[in-house]
Write a protein that holds these residues in place. Sequence first.
Motif, short mmCIF file in Angstrom:
data_model
loop_
_atom_site.label_atom_id
_atom_site.label_comp_id
_atom_site.label_asym_id
_atom_site.label_seq_id
_atom_site.Cartn_x
_atom_site.Cartn_y
_atom_site.Cartn_z
N ALA A 72 0.83 -1.21 0.00
CA ALA A 72 0.00 0.00 0.00
C ALA A 72 0.87 1.25 0.00
CB ALA A 72 -0.92 0.01 1.21
N GLY A 73 1.98 1.23 0.73
CA GLY A 73 2.90 2.36 0.72
C GLY A 73 3.47 2.60 -0.67
N ASP A 74 3.83 1.53 -1.36
CA ASP A 74 4.32 1.68 -2.74
C ASP A 74 3.24 2.26 -3.64
OD1 ASP A 74 6.79 0.67 -2.08
OD2 ASP A 74 6.31 -1.37 -2.72
N HIS A 75 2.02 1.80 -3.45
CA HIS A 75 0.89 2.28 -4.27
C HIS A 75 0.63 3.77 -4.03
CE1 HIS A 75 -2.91 2.04 -6.45
NE2 HIS A 75 -3.44 2.74 -5.46
N ILE A 76 0.69 4.19 -2.76
CA ILE A 76 0.46 5.59 -2.43
C ILE A 76 1.48 6.48 -3.14
CG2 ILE A 76 0.64 7.28 -0.54
CD1 ILE A 76 -0.61 5.12 1.27
#
Length: 84
Positions: A72-76
């Motif tokens: 999710a951090g990568d996606h953000i």
Amino acid sequence: MTRPTPARRRTARTVRGTGSAVRTTAPLGPIAIVLLNLEPGSLRLDMPGWHLVVVLLAGLGVDRLGMLLHDAGDHIERHRPAAS
């Protein structure tokens, strides 16, 4: 392509860090439960085998949660919201 804003990068870094921390500590719960349930003076477990299976599956679930937070951090950081 535009770069992510500093706030977006900080948020992504925080979410990834949380995911890494969760993944690092995931094995500690099952290990602690097994150690606490050893009979004094022996290496025999004082719990049914299926309890051990449930504990190990819970540890895997926590590890998976850490992986999802890291992703999710990568996606953000990669995806930007649509401009209004």
